[in-house]
Design an enzyme around this catalytic site. Structure first.
Site, PDB file in Angstrom:
ATOM      1  N   GLU A 152      -6.174   1.289  -0.700  1.00 54.86           N
ATOM      2  CA  GLU A 152      -6.447   2.656  -1.926  1.00 54.86           C
ATOM      3  C   GLU A 152      -7.285   1.447  -2.363  1.00 54.86           C
ATOM      4  O   GLU A 152      -7.576   0.277  -3.043  1.00 54.86           O
ATOM      5  CB  GLU A 152      -5.099   1.980  -2.402  1.00 54.86           C
ATOM      6  CG  GLU A 152      -5.232   3.358  -4.098  1.00 54.86           C
ATOM      7  CD  GLU A 152      -4.118   3.521  -4.649  1.00 54.86           C
ATOM      8  OE1 GLU A 152      -2.996   2.894  -4.182  1.00 54.86           O
ATOM      9  OE2 GLU A 152      -4.063   3.739  -5.677  1.00 54.86           O
ATOM     10  N   LYS A 180      -3.077  12.100  -8.630  1.00 56.37           N
ATOM     11  CA  LYS A 180      -2.704  12.243  -9.592  1.00 56.37           C
ATOM     12  C   LYS A 180      -3.131  13.257 -10.295  1.00 56.37           C
ATOM     13  O   LYS A 180      -3.873  13.433 -10.677  1.00 56.37           O
ATOM     14  CB  LYS A 180      -3.120  10.631 -10.488  1.00 56.37           C
ATOM     15  CG  LYS A 180      -3.188   9.577  -9.828  1.00 56.37           C
ATOM     16  CD  LYS A 180      -3.022   8.433 -10.177  1.00 56.37           C
ATOM     17  CE  LYS A 180      -3.058   7.184 -10.051  1.00 56.37           C
ATOM     18  NZ  LYS A 180      -4.356   5.701 -10.190  1.00 56.37           N
ATOM     19  N   SER A 199       4.733  -0.229  -7.473  1.00 53.31           N
ATOM     20  CA  SER A 199       3.205  -0.319  -6.991  1.00 53.31           C
ATOM     21  C   SER A 199       3.728  -1.604  -8.338  1.00 53.31           C
ATOM     22  O   SER A 199       4.070  -2.136  -9.519  1.00 53.31           O
ATOM     23  CB  SER A 199       2.804   0.227  -8.470  1.00 53.31           C
ATOM     24  OG  SER A 199       1.712  -0.499  -8.969  1.00 53.31           O
ATOM     25  N   ASP A 258      -7.988   6.818  -4.374  1.00 57.44           N
ATOM     26  CA  ASP A 258      -7.126   6.968  -5.743  1.00 57.44           C
ATOM     27  C   ASP A 258      -8.583   7.385  -6.998  1.00 57.44           C
ATOM     28  O   ASP A 258      -8.908   8.966  -7.124  1.00 57.44           O
ATOM     29  CB  ASP A 258      -6.992   6.047  -6.649  1.00 57.44           C
ATOM     30  CG  ASP A 258      -6.202   6.628  -7.504  1.00 57.44           C
ATOM     31  OD1 ASP A 258      -6.288   6.606  -8.512  1.00 57.44           O
ATOM     32  OD2 ASP A 258      -5.329   5.643  -7.831  1.00 57.44           O
ATOM     33  N   LYS A 287       4.221  -1.000  -2.667  1.00 56.77           N
ATOM     34  CA  LYS A 287       1.655  -1.456  -2.777  1.00 56.77           C
ATOM     35  C   LYS A 287       2.045  -2.647  -3.905  1.00 56.77           C
ATOM     36  O   LYS A 287       2.961  -2.932  -4.965  1.00 56.77           O
ATOM     37  CB  LYS A 287       1.834  -0.321  -3.667  1.00 56.77           C
ATOM     38  CG  LYS A 287       1.076   0.157  -4.465  1.00 56.77           C
ATOM     39  CD  LYS A 287      -0.082   1.304  -4.217  1.00 56.77           C
ATOM     40  CE  LYS A 287      -0.437   1.229  -5.992  1.00 56.77           C
ATOM     41  NZ  LYS A 287      -0.838   2.566  -6.417  1.00 56.77           N
ATOM     42  N   LEU A 288       0.984  -3.043  -2.976  1.00 54.35           N
ATOM     43  CA  LEU A 288       0.659  -4.798  -3.755  1.00 54.35           C
ATOM     44  C   LEU A 288      -0.819  -4.655  -4.648  1.00 54.35           C
ATOM     45  O   LEU A 288      -1.531  -4.041  -3.518  1.00 54.35           O
ATOM     46  CB  LEU A 288       0.245  -5.610  -2.827  1.00 54.35           C
ATOM     47  CG  LEU A 288       1.671  -5.866  -1.683  1.00 54.35           C
ATOM     48  CD1 LEU A 288       1.466  -7.314  -0.622  1.00 54.35           C
ATOM     49  CD2 LEU A 288       3.018  -6.555  -2.383  1.00 54.35           C
ATOM     50  N   LYS A 289      -0.575  -5.139  -5.617  1.00 54.49           N
ATOM     51  CA  LYS A 289      -2.224  -4.777  -5.866  1.00 54.49           C
ATOM     52  C   LYS A 289      -3.303  -5.381  -6.066  1.00 54.49           C
ATOM     53  O   LYS A 289      -2.448  -7.361  -5.755  1.00 54.49           O
ATOM     54  CB  LYS A 289      -1.932  -4.869  -8.123  1.00 54.49           C
ATOM     55  CG  LYS A 289      -1.502  -3.573  -8.428  1.00 54.49           C
ATOM     56  CD  LYS A 289      -2.369  -2.787  -8.656  1.00 54.49           C
ATOM     57  CE  LYS A 289      -2.287  -1.444  -9.029  1.00 54.49           C
ATOM     58  NZ  LYS A 289      -2.859  -0.460  -9.144  1.00 54.49           N
ATOM     59  N   GLY A 310       0.688   6.818  -9.432  1.00 56.64           N
ATOM     60  CA  GLY A 310       1.475   6.927 -11.231  1.00 56.64           C
ATOM     61  C   GLY A 310       0.717   5.936 -11.603  1.00 56.64           C
ATOM     62  O   GLY A 310      -0.063   5.699 -11.613  1.00 56.64           O
ATOM     63  N   ASP A 351      -3.527  -1.894  -3.351  1.00 60.02           N
ATOM     64  CA  ASP A 351      -4.399  -1.262  -4.357  1.00 60.02           C
ATOM     65  C   ASP A 351      -5.655  -2.347  -4.903  1.00 60.02           C
ATOM     66  O   ASP A 351      -4.661  -2.773  -5.360  1.00 60.02           O
ATOM     67  CB  ASP A 351      -3.955  -0.506  -4.982  1.00 60.02           C
ATOM     68  CG  ASP A 351      -4.193   0.483  -6.048  1.00 60.02           C
ATOM     69  OD1 ASP A 351      -5.803   0.618  -5.848  1.00 60.02           O
ATOM     70  OD2 ASP A 351      -3.706   1.189  -6.796  1.00 60.02           O
ATOM     71  N   ASN A 362      -7.847  -1.229  -6.638  1.00 64.66           N
ATOM     72  CA  ASN A 362      -8.778  -0.786  -8.119  1.00 64.66           C
ATOM     73  C   ASN A 362     -10.330  -0.686  -8.476  1.00 64.66           C
ATOM     74  O   ASN A 362     -10.178  -1.374  -9.191  1.00 64.66           O
ATOM     75  CB  ASN A 362      -8.073  -1.023  -9.674  1.00 64.66           C
ATOM     76  CG  ASN A 362      -6.186  -0.403  -9.378  1.00 64.66           C
ATOM     77  OD1 ASN A 362      -5.499  -0.775  -9.317  1.00 64.66           O
ATOM     78  ND2 ASN A 362      -6.276   1.298  -9.891  1.00 64.66           N
TER      79      ASN A 362
HETATM   80  O1  SMG Z   1       3.315   4.286 -12.746  1.00 66.93           O
HETATM   81  O2  SMG Z   1       3.666   3.665 -11.310  1.00 66.93           O
HETATM   82  C1  SMG Z   1       3.543   3.680 -11.554  1.00 66.93           C
HETATM   83  C2  SMG Z   1       1.725   2.919 -11.175  1.00 66.93           C
HETATM   84  C3  SMG Z   1       0.680   2.779 -10.438  1.00 66.93           C
HETATM   85  O3  SMG Z   1      -0.536   0.971  -9.250  1.00 66.93           O
HETATM   86  C4  SMG Z   1      -0.547   2.089 -10.092  1.00 66.93           C
HETATM   87  N1  SMG Z   1      -0.911   3.378 -10.793  1.00 66.93           N
HETATM   88  O4  SMG Z   1      -4.797   2.384  -9.441  1.00 66.93           O
HETATM   89  O5  SMG Z   1      -2.722   3.686  -8.352  1.00 66.93           O
HETATM   90  C5  SMG Z   1      -2.934   3.181  -9.478  1.00 66.93           C
HETATM   91  C6  SMG Z   1      -2.112   2.238 -10.958  1.00 66.93           C
HETATM   92  C7  SMG Z   1      -2.915   2.732 -11.911  1.00 66.93           C
HETATM   93  C8  SMG Z   1      -2.599   2.203 -13.646  1.00 66.93           C
HETATM   94  S1  SMG Z   1      -3.656   1.882 -14.382  1.00 66.93           S
HETATM   95  C9  SMG Z   1      -2.028   2.065 -16.321  1.00 66.93           C
HETATM   96 MG    MG Z   2      -4.077   3.189  -7.240  1.00 69.85          MG
END
Ligand code: SMG
Ligand code: MG
Length: 369
Positions: A213, A262, A135, A238, A161-163, A290, A188, A190
């Site tokens: 996502e 998760k 990520s 998610d 995965k790109l935020k 994750g 993703d 969020n």
């Molecule tokens: O653990 O590789 C990892 C992080 C993966 O991007 C990731 N997680 O929304 O999926 C998600 C984010 C939440 C991170 S919040 C600490």
């Molecule tokens: Mg996510």
């Protein structure tokens, strides 16, 4: 097992570089760990709640309080407790799934260590290594993003995965596609968009992403279903999937074609398996998410990712994606894969010296307190 004492511990791990998402930037990883001790065994759990309630409503200090005030007293009063009972015993306490997941994880780890069984075997894992995705956070500039993605691809990560967030989406994705071609790529958000942003989100369809996502808010299942009708890119949920029941609703509404599982978000590894089973039965693909876990949660996530329905690479990167030093032996990504732990329980144990250095607070709650 009869739980005699529980240690609650906060640890702080320095991140190698800041991790920026649509809801904030993290420089350190603050984690809440729990160790349950019974007369003949002990087990570790990790709570995925962050210091601030920005990913979801739970947060670290709140998780610690609900454990101490409500969850642990229930377990102490319950006498002989098996991991499979924990969810039902804690159900009278509403919500607080991240706290409950950590408690169940510790009991499960203790139980499995005692019987010499690995978590992967207990959950139904079928492979001995799983593909490793990474990520990639939001960056200050596109060249910086391209350097980061190039570096992860050189290391061997099999999926990027790109935020994204409004203002950092189509251009970033286009730049990555133009530079790196046909790599497995997903985004993703969020929950950073609204349904009224559908036109902008549909522009992502041009890039043949594996999925988008959580584009909309946690509660917006119906709106995700509307968006899913407008986009060709599969919608993955998610934050919205907080339980097997939420997963069943999302699937029947057509709100997602893919689910990020998760364990920490859904109340534990056992509920995570139920979501996996439901998704497989419904033809919905799943992958393992994750939460920037330490080596403890990371090891457990890899065990979960070894179940047969996890057909897409997960956010199960090596420890060195985030940490110069982990508090367990590091999870190592080699050739695009991480090994499924084979030792008893979660298969990872804190290293004493690292644990000591990283601990910021520690307290113990006992059955007889
Ligand atoms: O653990 O590789 C990892 C992080 C993966 O991007 C990731 N997680 O929304 O999926 C998600 C984010 C939440 C991170 S919040 C600490
Ligand atoms: Mg996510």
């Amino acid at each position: 097992m009869q739980i005699e004492a529980v240690e609650l511990r906060t640890v702080s791990l320095q991140l190698k570089s800041p991790f920026r998402t649509s809801f904030g930037t993290e420089h350190v990883k603050d984690a809440l760990l729990i160790r349950v001790a019974a007369d003949d065994c002990e087990g570790w759990g990790e709570c995925v709640a962050s210091a601030e309630p920005l990913y979801s409503s739970e947060y670290l200090a709140g998780a610690m309080d609900v454990m101490r005030s409500f969850l642990l007293p229930i377990l102490f009063a319950s006498g002989d407790v098996a991991a499979a009972d924990v969810g039902r015993l804690l159900a009278p306490v509403k919500g607080h799934r991240m706290a409950k997941a950590a408690v169940e994880m510790a009991v499960l780890d203790a139980e499995l260590r005692r019987s010499g069984t690995s978590l992967a075997r207990r959950l139904g894992g079928v492979v001995d290594r799983v593909p490793s995705g990474v990520s990639v956070g939001i960056m200050d500039s596109v060249p910086e993003l391209l350097d980061a993605v190039g570096d992860y691809l050189d290391q061997g990560y099999v999926r990027i995965k790109l935020k994204i967030q409004p203002g950092w989406d189509v251009d970033a994705v286009r730049a990555v596609r133009e530079r790196f071609g046909d790599i497995p790529l997903q985004v993703d958000a969020n929950a950073a968009y609204r349904l009224s942003d559908a036109r902008q989100l549909c522009r992502l369809d041009a890039f043949e992403l594996l999925l988008v996502e959580q584009p909309l808010a946690e509660e917006d299942l119906r709106q995700h279903a509307e968006l899913a009708k407008l986009m060709t890119t599969p919608v993955c949920l998610d934050e919205s999937i907080v339980s097997a029941s939420a997963a069943a609703d999302a699937i029947s509404l057509g709100a997602c074609r893919v689910i990020n599982i998760k364990a920490g978000r859904v109340g534990g590894y056992l509920e995570a398996v139920r979501i996996h089973d439901l998704a497989v039965a419904s033809g919905v693909a799943v992958w393992c998410g994750g939460m920037v876990e330490t080596g403890l949660g990371r090891a457990a996530n890899i065990a979960l990712a070894s179940l047969p329905g996890f057909t897409l690479p997960g956010d199960v990167s090596g420890s060195d994606r985030f940490f110069a030093e982990d508090l367990t032996e590091p999870v190592v990504m080699r050739g695009g894969y991480v090994d499924v732990p084979t030792g008893p329980g979660i298969g990872a144990t804190p290293l004493d010296a690292a644990m000591k250095r990283m601990t910021t607070a520690k307290s113990t709650v006992s059955r007889h307190d």
